[in-house]
Scaffold this active site. Sequence first.
Site, short mmCIF file in Angstrom:
data_model
loop_
_atom_site.label_atom_id
_atom_site.label_comp_id
_atom_site.label_asym_id
_atom_site.label_seq_id
_atom_site.Cartn_x
_atom_site.Cartn_y
_atom_site.Cartn_z
N ASN A 51 0.79 -1.24 0.00
CA ASN A 51 0.00 0.00 0.00
C ASN A 51 0.82 1.28 0.00
OD1 ASN A 51 -2.41 -1.28 -0.20
ND2 ASN A 51 -3.00 -1.02 1.94
N GLU A 94 -2.61 -0.48 -7.98
CA GLU A 94 -4.02 -0.60 -7.58
C GLU A 94 -4.61 0.80 -7.53
OE1 GLU A 94 -5.59 -3.27 -4.11
OE2 GLU A 94 -5.20 -1.31 -3.26
N TRP A 129 -10.81 -7.58 11.57
CA TRP A 129 -10.02 -7.28 10.37
C TRP A 129 -8.53 -7.34 10.74
CZ3 TRP A 129 -7.12 -2.55 9.89
CH2 TRP A 129 -6.32 -2.54 8.72
N ARG A 137 -15.30 -2.62 5.77
CA ARG A 137 -14.88 -3.92 5.25
C ARG A 137 -16.11 -4.71 4.80
NH1 ARG A 137 -10.82 -1.89 4.51
NH2 ARG A 137 -8.78 -2.26 5.41
N ASP A 166 -7.93 -11.76 -4.31
CA ASP A 166 -7.72 -10.66 -3.38
C ASP A 166 -7.96 -11.12 -1.95
OD1 ASP A 166 -7.24 -7.91 -2.77
OD2 ASP A 166 -9.40 -7.65 -2.45
N HIS A 226 -1.61 2.16 9.61
CA HIS A 226 -2.62 2.24 8.54
C HIS A 226 -3.23 3.64 8.57
CE1 HIS A 226 -5.90 0.98 5.88
NE2 HIS A 226 -5.29 -0.19 5.69
N SER A 272 2.45 -2.07 5.15
CA SER A 272 3.48 -3.11 5.31
C SER A 272 4.85 -2.58 4.89
CB SER A 272 3.11 -4.34 4.48
OG SER A 272 2.98 -4.02 3.11
O1 SFD Z 1 -5.52 -3.64 2.26
C1 SFD Z 1 4.62 -9.67 20.16
N1 SFD Z 1 -2.09 -4.09 6.00
C2 SFD Z 1 -1.78 -3.82 4.68
N2 SFD Z 1 -0.61 -3.27 4.27
C3 SFD Z 1 -0.24 -3.25 2.96
O2 SFD Z 1 0.84 -2.75 2.61
N3 SFD Z 1 -1.07 -3.79 2.00
C4 SFD Z 1 -2.30 -4.35 2.30
O3 SFD Z 1 -2.97 -4.92 1.44
C5 SFD Z 1 -2.75 -4.21 3.67
N4 SFD Z 1 -4.04 -4.60 4.10
C6 SFD Z 1 -4.08 -5.35 5.28
C7 SFD Z 1 -3.14 -5.03 6.29
C8 SFD Z 1 -3.24 -5.72 7.51
C9 SFD Z 1 -4.24 -6.70 7.67
C10 SFD Z 1 -4.34 -7.42 8.99
C11 SFD Z 1 -5.12 -7.03 6.61
C12 SFD Z 1 -5.03 -6.35 5.41
C13 SFD Z 1 -6.15 -8.10 6.77
C14 SFD Z 1 -1.33 -3.41 7.07
C15 SFD Z 1 0.05 -4.02 7.41
O4 SFD Z 1 -0.07 -5.38 7.58
C16 SFD Z 1 0.63 -3.34 8.66
O5 SFD Z 1 0.74 -1.97 8.40
C17 SFD Z 1 1.99 -3.88 9.13
O6 SFD Z 1 1.97 -5.27 9.25
C18 SFD Z 1 2.41 -3.25 10.46
O7 SFD Z 1 3.64 -3.79 10.87
P1 SFD Z 1 4.06 -3.94 12.43
O8 SFD Z 1 5.40 -4.53 12.45
O9 SFD Z 1 3.83 -2.67 13.13
O10 SFD Z 1 2.96 -4.97 13.04
P2 SFD Z 1 2.76 -6.53 12.72
O11 SFD Z 1 3.22 -6.86 11.36
O12 SFD Z 1 1.34 -6.84 13.03
O13 SFD Z 1 3.71 -7.30 13.77
C19 SFD Z 1 3.50 -7.33 15.15
C20 SFD Z 1 4.46 -8.36 15.74
O14 SFD Z 1 4.52 -8.27 17.16
C21 SFD Z 1 4.40 -9.56 17.71
N5 SFD Z 1 3.89 -9.38 19.06
N6 SFD Z 1 5.84 -10.23 20.28
C22 SFD Z 1 6.31 -10.41 21.53
N7 SFD Z 1 5.61 -10.06 22.65
C23 SFD Z 1 4.37 -9.50 22.55
N8 SFD Z 1 3.71 -9.16 23.66
C24 SFD Z 1 3.84 -9.29 21.26
N9 SFD Z 1 2.65 -8.78 20.80
C25 SFD Z 1 2.71 -8.83 19.46
C26 SFD Z 1 3.49 -10.29 16.74
O15 SFD Z 1 3.58 -11.70 16.88
C27 SFD Z 1 4.08 -9.81 15.42
O16 SFD Z 1 5.25 -10.51 15.12
S1 SFD Z 1 -5.35 -3.64 3.67
O17 SFD Z 1 -6.54 -4.11 4.32
O18 SFD Z 1 -4.96 -2.33 4.16
P1 AMP Z 2 -8.12 -0.84 2.39
O1 AMP Z 2 -8.36 -2.12 1.68
O2 AMP Z 2 -9.38 -0.11 2.73
O3 AMP Z 2 -7.20 -0.98 3.55
O4 AMP Z 2 -7.37 0.11 1.36
C1 AMP Z 2 -6.14 -0.19 0.79
C2 AMP Z 2 -5.51 1.10 0.35
O5 AMP Z 2 -6.40 1.80 -0.52
C3 AMP Z 2 -5.21 2.07 1.46
O6 AMP Z 2 -4.07 2.78 1.06
C4 AMP Z 2 -6.42 2.97 1.50
O7 AMP Z 2 -6.12 4.23 2.05
C5 AMP Z 2 -6.77 3.06 0.01
N1 AMP Z 2 -8.20 3.25 -0.26
C6 AMP Z 2 -9.21 2.40 0.05
N2 AMP Z 2 -10.39 2.87 -0.39
C7 AMP Z 2 -10.12 4.04 -0.99
C8 AMP Z 2 -10.93 5.01 -1.65
N3 AMP Z 2 -12.25 4.87 -1.76
N4 AMP Z 2 -10.30 6.10 -2.15
C9 AMP Z 2 -8.96 6.26 -2.03
N5 AMP Z 2 -8.16 5.38 -1.43
C10 AMP Z 2 -8.73 4.28 -0.92
#
Ligand code: SFD
Ligand code: AMP
Length: 627
Positions: free
Chosen positions: A62, A126, A218, A249, A352, A389, A435
């Site tokens: 993203n 995307e 989510w 969602r 997806d 996010h 990510s």
């Molecule tokens: O579309 C302990 N995210 C998306 N990012 C993208 O780039 N593209 C996408 O398509 C993304 N989408 C999405 C995303 C997340 C999820 C859940 C879905 C869809 C369904 C966001 C990214 O995943 C997110 O920004 C990053 O992963 C954040 O990284 P970080 O490192 O801050 O968090 P992490 O990866 O969740 O890791 C956490 C770690 O900590 C561990 N942990 N370890 C020891 N002791 C404890 N007490 C702990 N508590 C936690 C965990 O095990 C893990 O290793 S979309 O929907 O936006």
């Molecule tokens: P999401 O699946 O909602 O987590 O969105 C994935 C990525 O697309 C994130 O960067 C969001 O900010 C962006 N996004 C989702 N919906 C929209 C929208 N309607 N307009 C612009 N950006 C969007």
Amino acid sequence: MANWETVVVNTDLLICGGGFSACGAATEAAYWAKKKGLKVTLVDKAALDRSGAVAMGLSAINQYVGIKDGENTAEDYIRYVRSDLMGISREDLVYNIARHVDSTVHLFEKWGLKIWKDEAGKYVHEGRWQLMINGESYKVIIAEAAKNAIAAAGGEIIERVFIVDPLMDGNKCVGAVGFSTRENKFYVFKAKAVIATMGGAVHVFRPRSVGEGFGRSWYPPFNSGSSAYFTIKAGAEMTCQEVRFIPVRFKDAYGPVGAWFLLFKSRAISATGGDYMVVRKAELENWKPYGLVKPIPANLRNYLGMLDTEQGLGPLYMETSEAIQNIAAQFKDDPKAFKKKMKELESEAWEDFLDMTISQAILWAAQNVKPEEKHSEIAACEPYFIGSHSGASGAWVSGPEDLPTPYKWGYANMTTAEALFAVGDGSGASSHKFSSGSHAEGRIAGKAAIKYIVEKGAEPKVDMAEVEKLKAKILLPLDLWDKHSKETTDVEVNTNYIVPRQFLHRLQKIMDEYAGGVISGFKTSKSLCERGLELMGLLKQDSEKMGARNHHELMRVWENNQRVYQAEAHLRSILFREETRWPGYYFRADKPKMDDANWKCFVNCQLDRKTGEWKMMKKDIWTMPGV
Ligand code: SFD
Ligand code: AMP
């Protein structure tokens, strides 16, 4: 006290967490540590290959700026994040990540991640910032690179150890304590610098999915606020604790919508067919200048849909079939090509979800949804705490050394507690890193932490008497269970303890009803926050009464305790900010308007480690010169 062995691990750099930002930190830190003969240790509560938010994989990257190809600049990204967060962002941090994120994405590709390419060999976007990937194994690939880097530098990876508290020497972080989730082992990590990167917080609010669906959310339910708890308990200043994230969602299985809105150009509609983004456009005037910017901020997009729902126009639907038909329409004169395109779009739609939210594909199958034929229900989720996010909560960290930022006290991403760094969901006010940006921020912090160790690192002074007290406190739930569980016929009904699930439901009820969760239509007020805090005080008293029958429940106990700190910081920050700035995330019903004159600022908070008192602060917004 439970008779658990104490294992002491000495290291130079300790990385708490094993997610995307931790892998970035590990990869970079190990490179520099090897040159300097330093040891890097990474500790994850789960197994690195499939831990954290990306456990199931993702279907897009993203954050990609595209600087090399002149697609965008890092300054463009600042403008995007500034507007999307309604004016509240740390532009120095956003810039620092944006200028480094592309190289991270190029590394991902080098390590084997399949990024979609078009016929000309260019990345398939995307949206403006998002790239399509075949990402089912995204986490495995990124974890492998981190593992290799640590192994090459002679470091150590410890899995299935749950980090609880920081170890402090005054204002300096000198390590952490935690426990094994499999063996009778209590861990003491002594370190010269620590990176807290244990994700965001889920299940602080009551989820929509309760009963048979409990555990579905989510964001990953296993991220329980450990980063926030760790930095708060270290006495570090926190920021944007009021800025929760509520994504829209696909309903009940939480399938993301980004690909639908951006790649398939789908519309979302109400039950009567109105496109709320069009029908309710006039409402955006009330939130200008941000309401008039493109893309419309995520919270305002949510808000327009919520207005429809409040007025009885729900359910809301994603017009999947219309979007697919629209794309395929360009082939309408060639039946064979049309059929082929429809098949391709259909498989992209399923992929997806199969790449990142498998349960959504299962729900579609269970409900006979064919996305090319029938639209699908969407809804606003429960609130999450996710600085990476479109939320912003996290620790207040030092800005990049080479920028004229006013928020700088030495080393990039160091919190106000010395030697303690925070990244990813753990660092605040630098939203939209996702990510790739989280990994890039991890790299920045990994390098800075090694620099700190080289320049200032001293042998950690750990008070082992304090450690013993912590050990007794952390293992107490096992003792309570052992002592009292035979007193009743039903082990879950006992006057001497409550089980973690009961405690969690109580926390979620407070947050849902007083802090603006699903049940209260995301609305709260001064009086509701104050009453919520009163009840939270009583809940905290009972936190010492949680019992645990095994390792797993001990983890549940400490996850709950960590969530409580996140919850309290949230309530206090919403109470302090006397305006509504992010409708669609939450609404202060008694202060229903945005008040730029008084509240265009960060809200920071800090827990005094000695007195247990919270301090609330306003901090000025700094804008990048010329942007
Ligand atoms: O579309 C302990 N995210 C998306 N990012 C993208 O780039 N593209 C996408 O398509 C993304 N989408 C999405 C995303 C997340 C999820 C859940 C879905 C869809 C369904 C966001 C990214 O995943 C997110 O920004 C990053 O992963 C954040 O990284 P970080 O490192 O801050 O968090 P992490 O990866 O969740 O890791 C956490 C770690 O900590 C561990 N942990 N370890 C020891 N002791 C404890 N007490 C702990 N508590 C936690 C965990 O095990 C893990 O290793 S979309 O929907 O936006
Ligand atoms: P999401 O699946 O909602 O987590 O969105 C994935 C990525 O697309 C994130 O960067 C969001 O900010 C962006 N996004 C989702 N919906 C929209 C929208 N309607 N307009 C612009 N950006 C969007």
